[in-house]
Design a protein around this motif. Sequence first.
Motif, PDB file in Angstrom:
ATOM      1  N   PRO A 113       0.790  -0.903   0.244  1.00 32.31           N
ATOM      2  CA  PRO A 113      -0.159   0.185  -0.440  1.00 32.31           C
ATOM      3  C   PRO A 113       0.806   1.178  -0.203  1.00 32.31           C
ATOM      4  O   PRO A 113       1.811   1.512   0.583  1.00 32.31           O
ATOM      5  CB  PRO A 113      -1.097  -0.022   1.470  1.00 32.31           C
ATOM      6  CG  PRO A 113      -0.704  -1.654   1.243  1.00 32.31           C
ATOM      7  CD  PRO A 113       0.869  -2.363   1.045  1.00 32.31           C
ATOM      8  N   ASP A 114       0.725   1.818  -1.033  1.00 27.97           N
ATOM      9  CA  ASP A 114       1.336   3.059  -1.198  1.00 27.97           C
ATOM     10  C   ASP A 114       3.126   3.358  -1.590  1.00 27.97           C
ATOM     11  O   ASP A 114       3.420   4.822  -1.642  1.00 27.97           O
ATOM     12  CB  ASP A 114       1.209   4.624  -0.030  1.00 27.97           C
ATOM     13  CG  ASP A 114       1.510   5.666   0.120  1.00 27.97           C
ATOM     14  OD1 ASP A 114       0.389   6.811  -1.176  1.00 27.97           O
ATOM     15  OD2 ASP A 114       2.123   6.262   0.951  1.00 27.97           O
ATOM     16  N   ARG A 115       3.199   2.262  -1.937  1.00 29.96           N
ATOM     17  CA  ARG A 115       4.327   2.627  -2.889  1.00 29.96           C
ATOM     18  C   ARG A 115       4.344   1.492  -4.304  1.00 29.96           C
ATOM     19  O   ARG A 115       4.401   1.706  -5.446  1.00 29.96           O
ATOM     20  CB  ARG A 115       4.772   1.393  -2.217  1.00 29.96           C
ATOM     21  CG  ARG A 115       6.283   1.413  -1.365  1.00 29.96           C
ATOM     22  CD  ARG A 115       6.897   0.378   0.137  1.00 29.96           C
ATOM     23  NE  ARG A 115       7.657   1.574   0.621  1.00 29.96           N
ATOM     24  CZ  ARG A 115       8.845   0.884   1.168  1.00 29.96           C
ATOM     25  NH1 ARG A 115       9.271  -0.625   0.831  1.00 29.96           N
ATOM     26  NH2 ARG A 115       9.634   1.057   1.751  1.00 29.96           N
ATOM     27  N   PHE A 116       3.439  -0.026  -4.928  1.00 28.90           N
ATOM     28  CA  PHE A 116       2.853  -0.496  -5.609  1.00 28.90           C
ATOM     29  C   PHE A 116       2.087  -1.010  -5.843  1.00 28.90           C
ATOM     30  O   PHE A 116       1.903  -1.907  -4.779  1.00 28.90           O
ATOM     31  CB  PHE A 116       4.836  -0.746  -6.059  1.00 28.90           C
ATOM     32  CG  PHE A 116       4.913  -2.242  -5.737  1.00 28.90           C
ATOM     33  CD1 PHE A 116       4.732  -3.349  -6.518  1.00 28.90           C
ATOM     34  CD2 PHE A 116       5.795  -2.710  -4.984  1.00 28.90           C
ATOM     35  CE1 PHE A 116       5.483  -4.461  -5.012  1.00 28.90           C
ATOM     36  CE2 PHE A 116       5.872  -3.163  -4.211  1.00 28.90           C
ATOM     37  CZ  PHE A 116       6.187  -4.711  -4.644  1.00 28.90           C
ATOM     38  N   TRP A 117       1.654  -1.751  -6.809  1.00 28.30           N
ATOM     39  CA  TRP A 117       0.397  -2.954  -7.037  1.00 28.30           C
ATOM     40  C   TRP A 117       1.062  -3.132  -8.622  1.00 28.30           C
ATOM     41  O   TRP A 117       1.034  -3.005  -9.592  1.00 28.30           O
ATOM     42  CB  TRP A 117      -1.125  -2.316  -7.194  1.00 28.30           C
ATOM     43  CG  TRP A 117      -1.134  -1.707  -6.237  1.00 28.30           C
ATOM     44  CD1 TRP A 117      -1.488  -0.079  -6.262  1.00 28.30           C
ATOM     45  CD2 TRP A 117      -1.238  -2.301  -5.091  1.00 28.30           C
ATOM     46  NE1 TRP A 117      -2.335  -0.162  -5.184  1.00 28.30           N
ATOM     47  CE2 TRP A 117      -1.834  -1.234  -3.391  1.00 28.30           C
ATOM     48  CE3 TRP A 117      -1.469  -3.761  -4.168  1.00 28.30           C
ATOM     49  CZ2 TRP A 117      -2.397  -1.789  -2.440  1.00 28.30           C
ATOM     50  CZ3 TRP A 117      -2.162  -3.513  -2.804  1.00 28.30           C
ATOM     51  CH2 TRP A 117      -2.451  -2.666  -2.289  1.00 28.30           C
ATOM     52  N   ARG A 118       1.500  -4.680  -8.478  1.00 24.01           N
ATOM     53  CA  ARG A 118       1.664  -5.870  -9.602  1.00 24.01           C
ATOM     54  C   ARG A 118       1.040  -6.948  -9.875  1.00 24.01           C
ATOM     55  O   ARG A 118       0.535  -7.594  -9.549  1.00 24.01           O
ATOM     56  CB  ARG A 118       3.410  -6.201  -9.059  1.00 24.01           C
ATOM     57  CG  ARG A 118       4.043  -7.436  -9.880  1.00 24.01           C
ATOM     58  CD  ARG A 118       5.209  -7.568  -9.400  1.00 24.01           C
ATOM     59  NE  ARG A 118       5.452  -8.675 -10.131  1.00 24.01           N
ATOM     60  CZ  ARG A 118       6.052 -10.303 -10.554  1.00 24.01           C
ATOM     61  NH1 ARG A 118       5.368 -10.028  -9.461  1.00 24.01           N
ATOM     62  NH2 ARG A 118       6.434 -10.730 -10.946  1.00 24.01           N
ATOM     63  N   ILE A 119       0.558  -6.773 -10.844  1.00 24.57           N
ATOM     64  CA  ILE A 119      -0.812  -7.327 -10.870  1.00 24.57           C
ATOM     65  C   ILE A 119      -0.551  -7.731 -12.503  1.00 24.57           C
ATOM     66  O   ILE A 119      -0.344  -7.645 -13.348  1.00 24.57           O
ATOM     67  CB  ILE A 119      -2.501  -6.837 -10.912  1.00 24.57           C
ATOM     68  CG1 ILE A 119      -1.822  -5.196 -12.244  1.00 24.57           C
ATOM     69  CG2 ILE A 119      -2.494  -5.684  -9.353  1.00 24.57           C
ATOM     70  CD1 ILE A 119      -3.516  -4.507 -12.018  1.00 24.57           C
TER      71      ILE A 119
END
Length: 470
Positions: A113-119
């Motif tokens: 959270p608040d850094r990155f999302w890898r999907i």
Amino acid sequence: MRALIPMLLLACLPGLALAAGAPRWDFEIRLEAPTGPLKLRSCTSAAQPAVRFEAGRSASRFLIEARRTGGGRLARSGWVLEGADWAAGECLLTRIDLAAIARADRYGLGGQPDRFWRIAPRDFLWRPAELDAESRLRFLAPPGWSASVPWRPIGNGWHRLGATPADWPASVVFGRFEERRIERPGGVLRLAVVPVGGSLPNDEVAGWIESVTDDLLHSHGRLPLPDVQILVLPLPGVRGAVPWGQVQRGGGSAVHLFPGLEAGPARWRADWTATHEFAHLLHPYLGERGRWLSEGLASYYQNVLRARSGELGRAEAWAKLAAGFERGRRATPEDAAPLETVAGQRQRGSTMRVYWAGAAFWLESDLALRRQGSSLDQALERFAREHLPSERRWSGEQYMAALQRLAPEGDWQARFRRHARAETFPDIDPRVDLLAAGRGAEAPAFIREVMQGAAGIARREAANQGAAAP
């Protein structure tokens, strides 16, 4: 892909048709706030009697809401959404739980959270079962965030969907980073450094990627693909240089590298993994049965390219090749199945055989071409110019037929059949062992030229032309 590190186990996704004459769709993927959710708006201007949307088998776990802008009924069953009487201009609206996707990542690299999302697209991109390959995607991020995607940019923030099958792996990353363009002859690398363990100096990472790219350019002169997504995810607390890397083909070609954060740029540059992964860009997707060809090519070039650029001494590179061949020989049991069968079934304990028997095939091919005044570099460059990027899977037979046509002096198909059906590890020219032992003067010139690459061929051709001049 690095041999001894587990690969991501990717769930299968039903293949989606991208037929001529199918409707075009626009997909707008928006992250309005760093904590999510992810919102998708999928629209088409074509009226249709029914639309069937599909995603990965686990995608329904992450779907918060799905509805039609026209208010019509939307039936939901597992990884399928269906709606009848689709009006022109109507859209599908979906909301996706990013935190749930992150928790499902087996390696803990799905997001912070608040850094990155890898999907993976299979987890969020509900696509019509029939749509045009010229459909478009657009990704919108909150202030201070960017998106890294595998699809090729086509202007004004849009990307071309393309015709790669929907079950090919791909990754989309939203995060606090700036995507950097690295322009090289033949194409562009779009580099994103994902802040897994905090921020890294982008210049240091970019310098590493540029040096790896230069290894490839030193031999081939140009990138084999016009556009490549590069994801670097530094692993906090890891001292190993680059314990993991992979290439993905969904949407477009992408190289993912996972360097140890504690190792630092000097050790990253000295490691072979990045060169191995970049070498995979030289060939099309060859499937499981062709894995011995793809991993063999990358294993061969991981040493040859670094020797040509000066990162390894010639004798050191040959010693590494010889050591790999010995590992492959030891990993081949007496009652082994044919190489192609073992590669396709991913039999336990077969990795070293698959990688290094494949490397032996490419070494033999390179030496055979050089005896005829050509080289593997030149054959692959011809293939790249005519067939890459490719949005389909190639069988080994199809790949060899193309190389046979482009470089007939290589006698590709007979060699392919012999290696693919082999139940023993291939014999290696004993003169290679001499060179590996450091006695390069005893090796024939065509073997030494392997380490010189295109530059060596050019010098020889120039010398021949000079000798022929009046």
